[in-house]
Design an enzyme around this catalytic site. Structure first.
Site, PDB file in Angstrom:
ATOM      1  N   ASP A  27       0.847  -1.190   0.000  1.00 42.54           N
ATOM      2  CA  ASP A  27       0.000   0.000   0.000  1.00 42.54           C
ATOM      3  C   ASP A  27       0.889   1.250   0.000  1.00 42.54           C
ATOM      4  OD1 ASP A  27      -2.400   1.412   0.188  1.00 42.54           O
ATOM      5  OD2 ASP A  27      -2.391   1.394   2.391  1.00 42.54           O
TER       6      ASP A  27
ATOM      7  N   ILE B 171      -9.667  -0.033   3.137  1.00 43.72           N
ATOM      8  CA  ILE B 171     -10.207   0.226   4.478  1.00 43.72           C
ATOM      9  C   ILE B 171      -9.136  -0.074   5.524  1.00 43.72           C
ATOM     10  CG2 ILE B 171     -11.944  -0.488   6.174  1.00 43.72           C
ATOM     11  CD1 ILE B 171     -13.755  -1.154   3.701  1.00 43.72           C
TER      12      ILE B 171
HETATM   13  P1  13P Z   1      -8.987   4.859   5.469  1.00 36.42           P
HETATM   14  O1  13P Z   1      -8.106   5.717   6.313  1.00 36.42           O
HETATM   15  O2  13P Z   1     -10.215   5.562   5.049  1.00 36.42           O
HETATM   16  O3  13P Z   1      -9.281   3.556   6.118  1.00 36.42           O
HETATM   17  O4  13P Z   1      -8.170   4.536   4.108  1.00 36.42           O
HETATM   18  C1  13P Z   1      -7.219   3.510   4.064  1.00 36.42           C
HETATM   19  C2  13P Z   1      -6.416   3.535   2.818  1.00 36.42           C
HETATM   20  O5  13P Z   1      -6.705   4.200   1.846  1.00 36.42           O
HETATM   21  C3  13P Z   1      -5.210   2.700   2.798  1.00 36.42           C
HETATM   22  O6  13P Z   1      -4.463   2.903   1.632  1.00 36.42           O
HETATM   23  O1  G3H Z   2      -3.352   5.012   3.646  1.00 33.44           O
HETATM   24  C1  G3H Z   2      -2.681   4.691   4.604  1.00 33.44           C
HETATM   25  C2  G3H Z   2      -3.038   3.497   5.411  1.00 33.44           C
HETATM   26  O2  G3H Z   2      -4.101   3.774   6.284  1.00 33.44           O
HETATM   27  C3  G3H Z   2      -1.835   2.974   6.117  1.00 33.44           C
HETATM   28  O3  G3H Z   2      -1.496   3.780   7.191  1.00 33.44           O
HETATM   29  O4  G3H Z   2       0.908   4.272   6.803  1.00 33.44           O
HETATM   30  O5  G3H Z   2      -0.119   4.465   9.096  1.00 33.44           O
HETATM   31  O6  G3H Z   2       0.251   2.223   8.050  1.00 33.44           O
HETATM   32  P1  G3H Z   2      -0.013   3.691   7.821  1.00 33.44           P
HETATM   33 ZN    ZN Z   3      -4.552   4.881   0.855  1.00 36.53          ZN
END
Ligand code: 13P
Ligand code: G3H
Ligand code: ZN
Length: 312
Positions: A82, A257
């Protein structure tokens, strides 16, 4: 079944009018809660690891925990990076066996975003890995970088064809009004996603999977519970679930999410300690937290994503 890429999942989701949940994972209980819900409901799944999660748990543990979930559930599961911030981070995850990576160069100028994304795509595709890219900037906090609502910008639909054809990316995250974290919309305002932008993007990219980040709904029951048991979360507002359901029935194939999982876990642990102040065995408070995550994910799969029964 080994870890899979999202290619086939997205094709089925696009034509089936549903989306796959991409849930962020940071530890064993979160992975168990999510995967137990998906297994009960026979839902395909994307488990995503941020750079911060990888730094927190280390690169081996999360990979091995996800592999354990694959063995336990037999589900088709994608292991996704991510918000990859560089070619090197993406390469490192590909070397570790991730089946999907996101290169997020959305804060860079258009030409630079194309250049970085294309480099990641070339490397990833050579290794059988798919790539998510992003156009447009979401507000909110991710990996400690805060983007204010004023600095966020919706995706420009007129840019998407050039971006996708020049980069070769497999899916595209766009900005239509969602944002990261628990404070998405101003209290008192009516949250409204820009479906006109989504429609225009979809028209220009027929059959192409679109991704929505920042898609937690911030259930008020959890915010209230956190505040009831000593927290202080003023004005936390999320994306209405009916709007996410509508997006899932359109070209949106992946919905991210994370915050909702954090809220479910934190509210449950706070409540547990308020009711059982003498407890000190982590299993006593992590067990109900894991169950709360399972219930939350089951609700998302059935009522928001519509991907129950679509795993096989
Ligand atoms: P939220 O903060 O809305 O859960 O989004 C998570 C997200 O986009 C992770 O990449
Ligand atoms: O979009 C971000 C995600 O919620 C991940 O959050 O970078 O704090 O792990 P993080
Ligand atoms: Zn995100």
């Amino acid at each position: 079944m080994p870890l899979v890429t999202s290619k086939e999942m997205f094709e089925k989701a696009y034509h089936g009018g549903y989306a796959i949940g991409a849930f962020n994972v940071n530890n064993m209980e979160i992975i168990q809660g999510i995967t137990e819900a998906a297994a009960d409901l026979k839902a395909p799944l994307i488990l995503q690891v941020s750079k911060g999660a990888r730094a927190y748990a280390n690169r081996t543990y999360l990979k091995k925990l996800v592999e354990a979930a694959v063995i336990e559930t037999g589900l088709p599961i994608v292991l996704h990076l991510d918000h990859g911030d560089s070619f090197e981070t993406c390469k490192s995850c590909i070397e570790d066996g991730f089946t999907s990576v996101m290169i997020d160069a959305s804060s860079k100028p258009f030409a630079e975003n194309i250049e970085i994304t294309r480099k990641v795509v070339e490397y990833a595709h050579d290794h059988g890995v798919v790539v998510e890219a992003e156009l447009g900037t979401l507000a909110g906090i991710e990996d400690e970088v805060k983007v204010s609502a004023e600095d966020s910008s919706y995706t420009h639909p007129e840019e998407v064809e050039e971006f996708v054809s020049k980069t070769g990316c497999d899916s595209l995250a766009i900005a239509i009004g969602t944002s990261h974290g628990a404070y998405k919309f101003k209290p008192g305002t009516k949250p409204q996603l820009r479906f006109d932008v989504l429609e225009e993007v979809s028209k220009r990219l027929p059959g192409f999977p679109i991704v929505l980040h920042g898609s937690s709904s911030v259930p008020q029951e959890f915010v209230e519970k956190i505040n009831k048991y000593g927290g202080n979360m003023p004005g936390a507002i999320g994306v209405p679930e009916d709007q996410l359901r509508k997006a899932a029935s359109m070209s949106v194939c992946k919905i991210n999410i994370d915050s909702d999982l954090r809220l479910a876990m934190t509210a449950t642990i706070r409540e547990h300690f308020a009711l059982h102040p003498a407890d000190f065995d982590p299993r006593q408070y992590l067990k109900p937290a894991r169950q709360a995550i399972k219930e939350m994910v089951a609700h998302k799969i059935v009522d928001v994503l519509g991907c129950d029964g679509k795993a096989f």
